[in-house]
Scaffold this motif. Structure first.
Motif, PDB file in Angstrom:
ATOM      1  N   LEU A   1       2.960   0.624  -5.084  1.00  0.00           N
ATOM      2  CA  LEU A   1       2.728  -0.169  -4.344  1.00  0.00           C
ATOM      3  C   LEU A   1       2.653   0.124  -2.551  1.00  0.00           C
ATOM      4  O   LEU A   1       3.888   0.319  -2.721  1.00  0.00           O
ATOM      5  CB  LEU A   1       2.666  -1.727  -4.445  1.00  0.00           C
ATOM      6  CG  LEU A   1       2.170  -2.232  -6.424  1.00  0.00           C
ATOM      7  CD1 LEU A   1       3.166  -3.426  -6.350  1.00  0.00           C
ATOM      8  CD2 LEU A   1       0.324  -2.527  -6.338  1.00  0.00           C
ATOM      9  N   ALA A   2       1.463   0.213  -1.970  1.00  0.00           N
ATOM     10  CA  ALA A   2       1.374   0.654  -0.443  1.00  0.00           C
ATOM     11  C   ALA A   2       1.739  -1.023  -0.034  1.00  0.00           C
ATOM     12  O   ALA A   2       1.560  -2.412  -0.669  1.00  0.00           O
ATOM     13  CB  ALA A   2       0.432   1.019   0.034  1.00  0.00           C
ATOM     14  N   SER A   3       2.568  -1.200   1.310  1.00  0.00           N
ATOM     15  CA  SER A   3       2.741  -1.983   2.125  1.00  0.00           C
ATOM     16  C   SER A   3       1.977  -1.894   3.092  1.00  0.00           C
ATOM     17  O   SER A   3       2.076  -0.521   4.040  1.00  0.00           O
ATOM     18  CB  SER A   3       4.344  -2.188   2.336  1.00  0.00           C
ATOM     19  OG  SER A   3       4.986  -0.711   3.036  1.00  0.00           O
ATOM     20  N   ALA A   4       1.656  -3.042   3.501  1.00  0.00           N
ATOM     21  CA  ALA A   4       0.941  -2.744   5.220  1.00  0.00           C
ATOM     22  C   ALA A   4       1.781  -2.060   6.343  1.00  0.00           C
ATOM     23  O   ALA A   4       1.893  -1.217   7.493  1.00  0.00           O
ATOM     24  CB  ALA A   4       0.483  -3.928   5.477  1.00  0.00           C
ATOM     25  N   SER A   5       3.395  -3.015   6.161  1.00  0.00           N
ATOM     26  CA  SER A   5       3.776  -2.555   7.454  1.00  0.00           C
ATOM     27  C   SER A   5       5.193  -1.841   6.422  1.00  0.00           C
ATOM     28  O   SER A   5       4.944  -1.710   5.709  1.00  0.00           O
ATOM     29  CB  SER A   5       5.184  -3.716   7.520  1.00  0.00           C
ATOM     30  OG  SER A   5       5.540  -4.085   7.036  1.00  0.00           O
ATOM     31  N   ASN A   6       5.789  -0.498   7.901  1.00  0.00           N
ATOM     32  CA  ASN A   6       6.687   0.288   6.767  1.00  0.00           C
ATOM     33  C   ASN A   6       6.094   0.466   5.661  1.00  0.00           C
ATOM     34  O   ASN A   6       7.247   0.397   4.866  1.00  0.00           O
ATOM     35  CB  ASN A   6       7.928  -0.261   6.502  1.00  0.00           C
ATOM     36  CG  ASN A   6       8.392  -1.196   7.687  1.00  0.00           C
ATOM     37  OD1 ASN A   6       8.853  -2.819   7.573  1.00  0.00           O
ATOM     38  ND2 ASN A   6       9.060  -0.840   8.964  1.00  0.00           N
ATOM     39  N   PRO A   7       5.154   0.590   5.940  1.00  0.00           N
ATOM     40  CA  PRO A   7       4.778   1.829   4.754  1.00  0.00           C
ATOM     41  C   PRO A   7       5.108   3.289   3.623  1.00  0.00           C
ATOM     42  O   PRO A   7       4.905   2.896   2.719  1.00  0.00           O
ATOM     43  CB  PRO A   7       3.073   2.264   4.887  1.00  0.00           C
ATOM     44  CG  PRO A   7       3.418   2.759   6.642  1.00  0.00           C
ATOM     45  CD  PRO A   7       4.610   1.499   7.085  1.00  0.00           C
ATOM     46  N   ASP A   8       6.529   3.953   4.496  1.00  0.00           N
ATOM     47  CA  ASP A   8       6.687   5.218   4.010  1.00  0.00           C
ATOM     48  C   ASP A   8       8.008   4.158   2.917  1.00  0.00           C
ATOM     49  O   ASP A   8       8.329   5.077   2.198  1.00  0.00           O
ATOM     50  CB  ASP A   8       7.442   5.657   4.812  1.00  0.00           C
ATOM     51  CG  ASP A   8       6.122   6.904   5.220  1.00  0.00           C
ATOM     52  OD1 ASP A   8       5.393   7.120   4.399  1.00  0.00           O
ATOM     53  OD2 ASP A   8       6.224   7.213   6.236  1.00  0.00           O
ATOM     54  N   VAL A   9       8.711   3.064   3.365  1.00  0.00           N
ATOM     55  CA  VAL A   9       9.954   2.927   3.001  1.00  0.00           C
ATOM     56  C   VAL A   9       9.376   2.484   1.529  1.00  0.00           C
ATOM     57  O   VAL A   9      10.541   3.780   0.921  1.00  0.00           O
ATOM     58  CB  VAL A   9      10.386   1.557   3.053  1.00  0.00           C
ATOM     59  CG1 VAL A   9      11.550   0.845   3.283  1.00  0.00           C
ATOM     60  CG2 VAL A   9      10.602   2.198   5.181  1.00  0.00           C
ATOM     61  N   PRO A  10       8.762   1.917   1.137  1.00  0.00           N
ATOM     62  CA  PRO A  10       8.644   1.809  -0.967  1.00  0.00           C
ATOM     63  C   PRO A  10       8.920   3.694  -1.335  1.00  0.00           C
ATOM     64  O   PRO A  10       9.269   3.432  -2.306  1.00  0.00           O
ATOM     65  CB  PRO A  10       7.182   0.848  -1.210  1.00  0.00           C
ATOM     66  CG  PRO A  10       7.246   0.046   0.350  1.00  0.00           C
ATOM     67  CD  PRO A  10       7.287   1.110   1.639  1.00  0.00           C
ATOM     68  N   VAL A  11       7.614   3.771  -0.690  1.00  0.00           N
ATOM     69  CA  VAL A  11       7.774   5.757  -1.423  1.00  0.00           C
ATOM     70  C   VAL A  11       8.662   5.864  -1.313  1.00  0.00           C
ATOM     71  O   VAL A  11       9.067   6.875  -2.701  1.00  0.00           O
ATOM     72  CB  VAL A  11       6.540   6.295  -1.190  1.00  0.00           C
ATOM     73  CG1 VAL A  11       6.442   6.807   0.275  1.00  0.00           C
ATOM     74  CG2 VAL A  11       5.907   7.433  -2.375  1.00  0.00           C
ATOM     75  N   VAL A  12      10.091   6.032  -0.273  1.00  0.00           N
ATOM     76  CA  VAL A  12      10.985   6.613   0.013  1.00  0.00           C
ATOM     77  C   VAL A  12      12.349   6.144  -0.800  1.00  0.00           C
ATOM     78  O   VAL A  12      12.451   7.366  -1.873  1.00  0.00           O
ATOM     79  CB  VAL A  12      11.395   6.721   1.527  1.00  0.00           C
ATOM     80  CG1 VAL A  12      13.166   7.275   0.967  1.00  0.00           C
ATOM     81  CG2 VAL A  12      10.920   7.275   2.379  1.00  0.00           C
TER      82      VAL A  12
ATOM     83  N   THR B   1      10.327  -8.859   4.536  1.00  0.00           N
ATOM     84  CA  THR B   1      10.691  -9.249   3.878  1.00  0.00           C
ATOM     85  C   THR B   1       9.958  -8.790   2.435  1.00  0.00           C
ATOM     86  O   THR B   1      10.498  -8.224   1.909  1.00  0.00           O
ATOM     87  CB  THR B   1      10.515 -10.085   3.876  1.00  0.00           C
ATOM     88  OG1 THR B   1      11.846 -10.863   4.288  1.00  0.00           O
ATOM     89  CG2 THR B   1      11.045 -11.316   1.963  1.00  0.00           C
ATOM     90  N   ARG B   2       8.174  -8.446   2.860  1.00  0.00           N
ATOM     91  CA  ARG B   2       7.633  -8.154   2.151  1.00  0.00           C
ATOM     92  C   ARG B   2       7.488  -6.369   1.430  1.00  0.00           C
ATOM     93  O   ARG B   2       7.434  -6.163   0.562  1.00  0.00           O
ATOM     94  CB  ARG B   2       6.039  -8.134   2.488  1.00  0.00           C
ATOM     95  CG  ARG B   2       5.258  -7.580   1.714  1.00  0.00           C
ATOM     96  CD  ARG B   2       4.911  -8.726   0.361  1.00  0.00           C
ATOM     97  NE  ARG B   2       4.178  -8.407  -0.815  1.00  0.00           N
ATOM     98  CZ  ARG B   2       4.345  -8.490  -2.050  1.00  0.00           C
ATOM     99  NH1 ARG B   2       5.165  -9.024  -2.624  1.00  0.00           N
ATOM    100  NH2 ARG B   2       3.313  -7.883  -2.763  1.00  0.00           N
ATOM    101  N   THR B   3       7.845  -5.810   3.079  1.00  0.00           N
ATOM    102  CA  THR B   3       7.903  -4.409   2.084  1.00  0.00           C
ATOM    103  C   THR B   3       9.423  -4.595   1.129  1.00  0.00           C
ATOM    104  O   THR B   3       8.989  -3.590   0.340  1.00  0.00           O
ATOM    105  CB  THR B   3       8.751  -3.504   3.217  1.00  0.00           C
ATOM    106  OG1 THR B   3       7.684  -3.646   4.379  1.00  0.00           O
ATOM    107  CG2 THR B   3       8.489  -2.131   3.492  1.00  0.00           C
ATOM    108  N   VAL B   4      10.689  -4.906   1.279  1.00  0.00           N
ATOM    109  CA  VAL B   4      11.222  -4.658   0.899  1.00  0.00           C
ATOM    110  C   VAL B   4      10.973  -5.075  -0.711  1.00  0.00           C
ATOM    111  O   VAL B   4      11.228  -4.868  -1.695  1.00  0.00           O
ATOM    112  CB  VAL B   4      12.595  -5.584   1.493  1.00  0.00           C
ATOM    113  CG1 VAL B   4      13.501  -5.681   0.140  1.00  0.00           C
ATOM    114  CG2 VAL B   4      12.801  -4.921   2.436  1.00  0.00           C
ATOM    115  N   GLU B   5      10.949  -6.518  -0.831  1.00  0.00           N
ATOM    116  CA  GLU B   5       9.484  -6.800  -2.230  1.00  0.00           C
ATOM    117  C   GLU B   5       9.267  -5.692  -2.825  1.00  0.00           C
ATOM    118  O   GLU B   5       8.755  -6.122  -4.436  1.00  0.00           O
ATOM    119  CB  GLU B   5       8.619  -8.528  -2.011  1.00  0.00           C
ATOM    120  CG  GLU B   5       9.738  -9.439  -1.542  1.00  0.00           C
ATOM    121  CD  GLU B   5       9.183 -10.563  -1.208  1.00  0.00           C
ATOM    122  OE1 GLU B   5       9.081 -11.885  -0.797  1.00  0.00           O
ATOM    123  OE2 GLU B   5       7.522 -10.227  -1.096  1.00  0.00           O
TER     124      GLU B   5
END
Length: 400
Positions: free
Chosen positions: A345-356, A210-214
Motif C-alpha cells: 500500500l502507498a502513503s500520501a506522505s513519506n511515500p518511500d518509507v513503507p516500501v523501504v 502516523t498514517r505512514t507508519v500504520e
C-alpha cells in the motif's frame, strides 16, 4: 543434521515455525530472530508513540538547535545502511545537506570526509558498544568542537547512551528495549532505528505521519500472512547468489538485504547490492541461473518507470532464477513464472518509507528461510567468525 532441519528441507512454512514450542525454536536456533522479525509491525507503532512523547521531542529539538549546516549519519555494518536510507529522506524533509559516512571511515579519514561545521553527527547503533561508536564521538568532540552529536540507540546501557550524560554537545535517544535484538543479526533494531531517525521530520511540513507508519505496519503484516510461504519456497530452491536492487533511500535497504543474506548463510550465498540503473554498467554480469533478484521499487512514478524497464530487460535476457519484486503498482509484465510480487500500500506522505521498510522485511525473511534451508541457525550464524557486537580492536590515534 537435526530432524528439524530435515523437515525444513521440504517445508519451512512460517506458521509451522511460529507454532513450534519455544524449546523447539531455541534448539533449532531461530527463536530470537523469528520473534524479532515478526514483532516489527507492533514495534513500529511503539517507536512512533515514543517519538511523539515529550522526552523524545525535547531531545530531538535540542539536537537540532541551533540549526546545523550539515548532518552526517554514521554507524557500522547495518547501522550505516540505516543512514543511507535516511540521508535522502532527511535532506528532502529538512532542507539541509545530509550524508551517510561509515564510522570506520570517520575514524580513519575524518579530516578529509567530514563537511565543515557547525554540523550534527547522528550515531545510529543497536548496542552502542562497538569499538568505533564511542571512539568516533570522543575523537570529534575533541577535534571538531563545532559539531554536536545525537545518538539513536536500542541499548540504554550502551556506551553511547551512558558515557556522555555530562557532555552538553551530546544528546541520546534510546528506543524501547525490545528493539535491542538478541539475535546476532539486526532485524527489528534496523527498522526501528530507521523510524527513530525519521523523528527529526516530525516538526517539519513533511513530518513522519502516523498514517505512514500504520500503512507500513499493515504491509509487513500482510506479507507475513500472504507472502511468507512463497518466500520460503523460493529459499528452498538452488540459490547460489542474490542481487538486491534499490534506488534513492531504498539503496540502503538493498545493501542491508545483501548483508542479511551474507550473514545468515555464512557466505554460502554470495550477494551484491546495486542501484537499478547501475546494474547495467557491469554488475549485470553477476546474475546467473542460480541468482535470486530482490527488487525494491520506488514510490516516485518517474523512478518507478526506470526500475520497471530494467526488470523487463532482465526478463527479456532471461537472467536469474527468480525475482522478488516489492512495491506499489507492480506491472504484470515485469514478472515471470516463479517470481514473487509483494504489492504494498502507498502513503500520501513519506511515500518511500513503507516500501523501504517492506523491502527490508522481505530481505530478512528470505535470508532467514535460506539459513534454515542450509541447516544454519539464524540466531547465531557464522559461529566463530561473527559476534553480536564487534570485538574490541586497537584504536590508533583516536582520542581516549
Amino acid at each position: 543434521m537435526s530432524s528439524f532441519h530435515k523437515k525444513t528441507k521440504t517445508k519451512a512454512a512460517l506458521s509451522e515455525l511460529r507454532a513450534a514450542p519455544l524449546e523447539t525454536q531455541q534448539a533449532a536456533g531461530y527463536a530470537d530472530t523469528l520473534r524479532e522479525i515478526l514483532q516489527q509491525p507492533a514495534a513500529w507503532q511503539d517507536t512512533l508513540d515514543l517519538l511523539h512523547g515529550t522526552v523524545a521531542q525535547q531531545r530531538l529539538a535540542k539536537a537540532m538547535e541551533p540549526r546545523p549546516v550539515h548532518i552526517v549519519l554514521t554507524g557500522s555494518g547495518s547501522s550505516i545502511y540505516i543512514g543511507e536510507c535516511l540521508a535522502p529522506l532527511l535532506q528532502s524533509g529538512l532542507g539541509i545537506p545530509v550524508q551517510a559516512i561509515a564510522a570506520g571511515t570517520l575514524l580513519t579519514h575524518w579530516r578529509s570526509v567530514l563537511p565543515p561545521g557547525p554540523g550534527l553527527l547522528i550515531s545510529l547503533a543497536r548496542s552502542g558498544d562497538s569499538p568505533e561508536s564511542a571512539a568516533v564521538v570522543n575523537m570529534l568532540l575533541a577535534e571538531a568542537p563545532a559539531w554536536r552529536h545525537l545518538a539513536i540507540t536500542c541499548n540504554a546501557e550502551g556506551k553511547l547512551a551512558t558515557q556522555y550524560r555530562n557532555e552538553p554537545r551530546m544528546t541520546a535517544l534510546v528506543l524501547d528495549e525490545r528493539t535491542n535484538d538478541r539475535s546476532l543479526v539486526m532485524t527489528s533494531s534496523f527498522t526501528n532505528l530507521l523510524l527513530g531517525g525519521l523523528g527529526l521530520l516530525l516538526r517539519t511540513h513533511s513530518g513522519l505521519e502516523t498514517r505512514t507508519v500504520e500503512i507500513a505496519a499493515a504491509n509487513a503484516q500482510a506479507m507475513f500472512d500472504t507472502h511468507a510461504d512463497a518466500i520460503a519456497a523460493l529459499a528452498e530452491r538452488d540459490m547460489h547468489s542474490a542481487v538486491y536492487l534499490g534506488s534513492g533511500p531504498a539503496f540502503g535497504a538493498a545493501r542491508e538485504g545483501a548483508l542479511k543474506m551474507l550473514e545468515m548463510t555464512g557466505g554460502k550465498v554470495i550477494t551484491l547490492a546495486e542501484t537499478f540503473l547501475g546494474l547495467r554498467h557491469g554488475p549485470m554480469s553477476f546474475i546467473h541461473p542460480h541468482t535470486v533478484i530482490v527488487a525494491m521499487l520506488s514510490a516516485d512514478p518517474s523512478v518507478h518507470a526506470y526500475e520497471c524497464d530494467l526488470l523487463r530487460e532482465l526478463s527479456r535476457k532471461q537472467l536469474g532464477m527468480a525475482k522478488v519484486v516489492v512495491g506499489h503498482s507492480i506491472p504484470e509484465d515485469v514478472l515471470a513464472p516463479g517470481d514473487v510480487a509483494v504489492q504494498t500500500l502507498a502513503s500520501a506522505s513519506n511515500p518511500d518509507v513503507p516500501v523501504v521498510l517492506a523491502g527490508v522485511v522481505v530481505a530478512q525473511l528470505l535470508a532467514f528461510f535460506r539459513c534454515l534451508q542450509l541447516g544454519g541457525r539464524p540466531d547465531a550464524p557464522s559461529e566463530g567468525v561473527l559476534t553480536r557486537v564487534v570485538e574490541d580492536f586497537a584504536l590508533h590515534g583516536a582520542a581516549p
